[in-house]
Design a protein around this motif. Structure first.
Motif, short mmCIF file in Angstrom:
data_model
loop_
_atom_site.label_atom_id
_atom_site.label_comp_id
_atom_site.label_asym_id
_atom_site.label_seq_id
_atom_site.Cartn_x
_atom_site.Cartn_y
_atom_site.Cartn_z
N HIS A 1 0.81 -1.22 0.00
CA HIS A 1 0.00 0.00 0.00
C HIS A 1 0.85 1.27 0.00
O HIS A 1 0.30 2.37 0.19
CB HIS A 1 -0.93 -0.01 1.22
N LEU A 2 2.15 1.14 -0.22
CA LEU A 2 3.03 2.30 -0.23
C LEU A 2 3.47 2.64 -1.65
O LEU A 2 3.63 1.75 -2.49
CB LEU A 2 4.28 2.03 0.63
N PRO A 3 3.70 3.93 -1.93
CA PRO A 3 4.22 4.34 -3.25
C PRO A 3 5.68 3.95 -3.38
O PRO A 3 6.34 3.53 -2.42
CB PRO A 3 4.04 5.86 -3.23
N ASP A 4 6.20 4.10 -4.58
CA ASP A 4 7.57 3.65 -4.86
C ASP A 4 8.63 4.40 -4.07
O ASP A 4 9.75 3.89 -3.89
CB ASP A 4 7.88 3.80 -6.35
N ASP A 5 8.34 5.61 -3.59
CA ASP A 5 9.37 6.38 -2.89
C ASP A 5 9.36 6.20 -1.38
O ASP A 5 10.06 6.92 -0.66
CB ASP A 5 9.29 7.88 -3.25
N VAL A 6 8.58 5.22 -0.88
CA VAL A 6 8.61 4.85 0.54
C VAL A 6 8.58 3.34 0.64
O VAL A 6 7.84 2.68 -0.10
CB VAL A 6 7.40 5.41 1.32
N CYS A 7 9.35 2.78 1.58
CA CYS A 7 9.36 1.33 1.73
C CYS A 7 9.67 0.94 3.16
O CYS A 7 10.55 1.52 3.80
CB CYS A 7 10.41 0.71 0.81
N VAL A 8 8.93 -0.04 3.69
CA VAL A 8 9.30 -0.66 4.96
C VAL A 8 10.37 -1.69 4.68
O VAL A 8 10.17 -2.63 3.92
CB VAL A 8 8.07 -1.33 5.62
N ARG A 9 11.54 -1.49 5.26
CA ARG A 9 12.68 -2.36 5.00
C ARG A 9 12.76 -3.53 5.99
O ARG A 9 13.34 -4.56 5.69
CB ARG A 9 13.97 -1.55 5.08
N ALA A 10 12.20 -3.36 7.19
CA ALA A 10 12.24 -4.42 8.19
C ALA A 10 11.19 -4.13 9.25
O ALA A 10 10.70 -3.00 9.38
CB ALA A 10 13.63 -4.52 8.83
N ALA A 11 10.85 -5.17 10.01
CA ALA A 11 9.88 -5.02 11.10
C ALA A 11 10.22 -5.99 12.21
O ALA A 11 10.83 -7.04 11.99
CB ALA A 11 8.46 -5.27 10.61
N ARG A 12 9.82 -5.61 13.42
CA ARG A 12 9.89 -6.55 14.53
C ARG A 12 8.77 -6.24 15.50
O ARG A 12 8.23 -5.13 15.51
CB ARG A 12 11.25 -6.54 15.22
N LEU A 13 8.40 -7.24 16.30
CA LEU A 13 7.30 -7.10 17.24
C LEU A 13 7.83 -6.62 18.59
O LEU A 13 8.84 -7.12 19.09
CB LEU A 13 6.57 -8.43 17.39
N ILE A 14 7.13 -5.66 19.18
CA ILE A 14 7.54 -5.06 20.44
C ILE A 14 6.31 -4.90 21.33
O ILE A 14 5.18 -5.04 20.87
CB ILE A 14 8.18 -3.67 20.20
N PRO A 15 6.52 -4.58 22.61
CA PRO A 15 5.36 -4.30 23.47
C PRO A 15 4.62 -3.05 22.98
O PRO A 15 5.24 -2.14 22.42
CB PRO A 15 5.99 -4.07 24.84
N PRO A 16 3.32 -2.96 23.21
CA PRO A 16 2.57 -1.78 22.78
C PRO A 16 2.98 -0.54 23.57
O PRO A 16 3.49 -0.63 24.69
CB PRO A 16 1.11 -2.16 23.08
#
Length: 270
Positions: free
Chosen positions: A87-102
């Motif tokens: 759902h992101l345009p070409d000039d933005v990207c999620v490169r990594a993710a991890r789960l954390i406490p809220p």
């Protein structure tokens, strides 16, 4: 893993050329925060708004902006990366993710940041780097620039190196490293024409890096005398420092975060 409706920490990269900056703006101008929020909520409609670490300005780029939000869907890190990027345009990207406490707020957990400002030393404009480096079409004394940069390192009051919009009362910051070095701009062969000014520190004021760079350039071109940065630090007056370098040459390269002790799983990708 499937029972984790908690926090998510994202590493986000973007080309800031066509954005008004990170922070949401009145009037519907295009921002990173709003763009990312829309993509997150397209995946999880009840997710919280994204909480960024650095409020980058118009035109400024990022390789590792750190962003947290609270989710209601139990997706693994890989799922968040792939789903949000759809759902992101070409000039933005999620490169990594991890789960954390809220509830984790990365802005308050930042231990240090590294910025890289690129100069292209060229009398003729180059369309390949026009959005990633400030073109300098005049001679610079790089040795003089390096000598001047030594005054930046340490704990100082940087009140003379912030924009008029920065109204924070506390203006003391610690800069741990300044390096002026050749740069190949991610492997692009530019025959040594790219010069980087790398600045690392615990925190930065609004436009601080850009004003420091502009002052270094003004000294290196002979427009300001050597010792300008030391005098501006002592005088705490914006009028004593140099120009503000344009935003498009600046990249937020990395952020060192104090992570929560209760992490859930490993980041994706590693």
């Amino acid at each position: 893993m499937s029972e984790h409706p908690g926090g998510v920490l994202l590493k986000v990269a973007y080309d800031g050329t066509h954005f008004r900056g990170w922070a949401s703006q009145k009037g519907g101008e295009r921002t990173i925060e709003d763009t990312l929020k829309g993509a997150i909520m397209a995946v999880d409609a009840r997710a919280s708004a994204p909480r960024g670490t650095s409020r980058t300005d118009r035109g400024v780029h990022a390789e590792a902006q750190m962003v947290a939000f609270d989710a209601t869907l139990p997706l693994p890190p890989r799922g968040w990366v792939l789903a949000i990027n759809q759902h992101l345009p070409d000039d933005v990207c999620v490169r990594a993710a991890r789960l954390i406490p809220p509830g984790y707020v990365p802005r308050f957990a930042a231990k240090g940041k590294r910025y890289r400002y690129r100069l292209v030393l060229d009398r003729i404009r180059d369309p390949l780097v026009m959005h990633r480096a400030w073109r300098i079409g005049f001679e610079l004394d790089i040795d003089k620039m390096r000598r001047e940069a030594q005054s930046i390192v340490g704990t100082h009051d940087f009140a003379a190196f912030r924009s008029a919009h920065d109204e924070r009362q506390e203006t003391v910051r610690t800069v741990t490293r300044v390096a002026i070095e050749p740069d190949d701009l991610h492997g692009l062969d530019l025959h040594g024409r790219i010069l980087s000014i790398v600045i690392e520190g615990n925190a930065f004021l609004h436009n601080m890096v850009r004003i420091l760079v502009g002052t270094l350039v003004d000294v290196a071109r002979g427009q300001l005398p050597e010792g300008t940065i030391a005098r501006a630090l002592e005088g705490r007056d914006r009028r004593l420092s140099g120009a503000t370098a344009p935003g498009h040459g600046l990249t937020l390269e990395s952020i060192d975060l104090l992570l929560p002790s209760e992490m859930v799983g490993e980041p994706w990708p590693q």
